[in-house]
Design an enzyme around this catalytic site. Structure first.
Site, PDB file in Angstrom:
ATOM      1  N   CYS A  10       0.843  -1.197   0.000  1.00 47.58           N
ATOM      2  CA  CYS A  10       0.000   0.000   0.000  1.00 47.58           C
ATOM      3  C   CYS A  10       0.881   1.251   0.000  1.00 47.58           C
ATOM      4  O   CYS A  10       1.636   1.461  -0.941  1.00 47.58           O
ATOM      5  CB  CYS A  10      -1.009  -0.027   1.144  1.00 47.58           C
ATOM      6  SG  CYS A  10      -2.333   1.185   0.916  1.00 47.58           S
ATOM      7  N   HIS A  44      -3.925  -4.619  -0.080  1.00 41.94           N
ATOM      8  CA  HIS A  44      -3.502  -5.163   1.208  1.00 41.94           C
ATOM      9  C   HIS A  44      -3.584  -6.690   1.173  1.00 41.94           C
ATOM     10  O   HIS A  44      -4.659  -7.239   1.380  1.00 41.94           O
ATOM     11  CB  HIS A  44      -4.408  -4.639   2.331  1.00 41.94           C
ATOM     12  CG  HIS A  44      -4.152  -3.211   2.678  1.00 41.94           C
ATOM     13  ND1 HIS A  44      -3.122  -2.827   3.502  1.00 41.94           N
ATOM     14  CD2 HIS A  44      -4.755  -2.067   2.290  1.00 41.94           C
ATOM     15  CE1 HIS A  44      -3.105  -1.507   3.628  1.00 41.94           C
ATOM     16  NE2 HIS A  44      -4.088  -1.023   2.890  1.00 41.94           N
ATOM     17  N   GLU A  59      -2.692  -8.647   3.373  1.00 41.68           N
ATOM     18  CA  GLU A  59      -3.067  -9.121   4.717  1.00 41.68           C
ATOM     19  C   GLU A  59      -4.547  -8.940   4.996  1.00 41.68           C
ATOM     20  O   GLU A  59      -5.039  -9.335   6.040  1.00 41.68           O
ATOM     21  CB  GLU A  59      -2.201  -8.409   5.774  1.00 41.68           C
ATOM     22  CG  GLU A  59      -2.617  -6.990   6.147  1.00 41.68           C
ATOM     23  CD  GLU A  59      -2.192  -5.923   5.130  1.00 41.68           C
ATOM     24  OE1 GLU A  59      -1.748  -6.290   4.023  1.00 41.68           O
ATOM     25  OE2 GLU A  59      -2.328  -4.716   5.447  1.00 41.68           O
TER      26      GLU A  59
END
Lengths: 252, 208
Positions: free
Chosen positions: B79, B181, B183
């Site tokens: 990001c 992202h 994650e």
């Protein structure tokens, strides 16, 4: 293009999911992390956790809950209910939430929206608005305190104001439709998406497959929230998405 | 050991949780020696470009990251962390980036029907079929950003279609950037993080 999001909502009371969830055969149906993981597997795009804990003393439980969920589930998490300060927001975001949702506190203390947006960015700040149509006045009115308290606020005007104050997304529940399974309030969302430019999550009223496609084909909302149809296994996320895909709605 | 650069940014903990979940040995650190000795480096980031560069500068990490990239340490920017890899950013005024990758970070155009930030699940289309291109081609991942990278096509591995073609994965040799992202992108995101782990740890072992 961005896909339309399907968002299950879980009511959490003192660290346990309150309403029964029986779409999967979990040995412990009350554990938020297990339920969140099952929804992730089904293809949910985001999860909303609503803290319905009655007493303030037990509120800390939500932070622990989110900490646990975020260790096992890797998707966007929104947390609402009982958030009254920037410190409340920070604790939840630090625990792993991606967004926090303000409802009553946004009405009683609108500066909180701006304070949160300035500190964490607008993308973290959701304002939840509960509305009911006022037949006499022919407008939507905002309710607070879990729908128990009527305010003078006009829902469309309030939506504009919270966006001006820094809200990055709105979660708008039609109390008229909620629990009826008669479909989302399309007129409400048509009016809202014309009034504001931030993403809107529609909530309240979904009961069948076509409620989702009606919502996405007839309004410009970004996401559909649902609770009981998913919790009780009346609909599954894969079948909702397959139906949407067949009807040309872009989903993940 | 994968080191997550710890410079007081938002998504660090969620990234750590994802690596822990994948049983990838990892630690948070802002220590230059630790970073330079790592098998792989992840540069996270949420927030504004200039402020993040200042935070790196305060910790004297700018030259450390430039050195690490130059000597071939696998590096993954996520990001804002990806955006910082480039030469220049224009968020709240012009600011110098790390300059590890050629290109600049510019605002997403304001176009009717395209809300900014670009927030939500969008589909990646691979423009190169390397390791990360293969994993993410046709897969939706979770994005939250208002600025995007402008760089030459040979550095772009995948892109996402929005108001413009947003470079969603960039790579130059050992340096990778993901605008989304991983994650927060479910199973496919974890697969991407695991691929970085393989690049950093497993292949390094086989090289030794």
């Amino acid at each position: 293009m961005l896909t339309k999001r399907i968002v299950p909502c879980l009511d959490v009371d003192n660290g346990r999911v309150k309403k029964g969830v029986n779409f999967v055969h979990l040995t412990d149906v009350g554990d938020p992390a297990d339920i969140a993981a099952a929804y992730e597997k089904q293809g949910a795009d985001e999860l909303v956790f609503l803290d319905i804990t009655a007493t303030n003393e037990d509120r800390g439980a939500m932070v622990t809950t989110i900490e646990k969920v975020a260790s096992q589930v890797f998707m966007p998490l929104t947390v609402g209910g009982g958030i009254h300060s920037v410190a409340d927001m920070q604790a939840l975001l630090k625990a792993g939430a991606d967004k926090v949702s303000l409802n009553t506190a946004a009405v009683t203390n609108p500066e909180l929206i701006t304070a949160g947006a300035e500190k964490f960015g607008s993308q973290c700040i959701v304002v939840a608005i509960d509305v009911r149509f006022d037949e006499k006045a022919q407008r939507y009115r905002v309710y607070t305190n879990g729908g128990q308290k009527v305010t003078d606020l006009d829902a469309i005007e309030w939506a504009k104001e919270v966006v001006n104050r820094g809200a990055g997304e709105l979660l708008v529940t039609s109390m008229d439709q909620d629990g009826t399974k008669a479909g989302y309030d399309l007129a409400l969302y048509q009016a809202l998406t014309k009034a504001v430019a931030v993403p809107i999550i529609a909530s309240g009223g979904c009961g069948k497959l076509s409620d989702f496609s009606d919502l996405f084909q007839q309004t410009k909302v970004d996401a559909a929230l649902a609770a009981s149809v998913f919790h009780y296994g009346e609909l599954t996320i894969p079948e909702v998405k397959q139906d949407l895909r067949q009807k040309g709605v872009n989903v993940r | 050991m994968i080191v997550i650069v710890d410079y007081d940014t938002g998504n660090t903990r969620n990234l750590k949780k994802a690596l822990d979940y994948l049983n990838v040995p990892n630690q948070l650190s802002a220590d230059p020696a630790t970073i330079l000795a790592a098998d792989g480096i992840i540069l996270p980031g949420v927030g504004a470009f200039q402020k993040a560069m200042l935070a790196l500068q305060e910790r004297q990490l700018i030259s450390v990251l430039q050195t690490a990239a130059a000597k071939g340490q696998p590096m993954l920017g996520i990001c804002l962390g990806m955006q910082l890899l480039f030469e220049t950013g224009y968020e709240f005024g012009e600011a110098k980036g790390l300059g590890i990758l050629p290109g600049e970070i510019v605002p997403l155009p304001k176009k009717k029907g395209y809300k900014v930030p670009h927030m939500g699940w969008n589909t990646n289309l691979a423009t190169q079929s390397n390791r990360f291109g293969k994993i993410f081609d046709q897969q939706a991942t979770y994005f939250v950003h208002s600025y995007y990278a402008q760089t030459s096509a040979r550095n772009i591995v995948a892109q996402a279609d929005y108001s413009v073609e947003i470079p969603s994965i960039v790579q130059q040799n050992n340096v990778i950037g993901m605008q989304f992202h991983p994650e927060k992108s479910g199973a496919i995101g974890l697969k991407g993080l695991n691929a970085f782990k393989e690049m950093a740890l497993d292949e390094r072992l086989s090289r030794n």
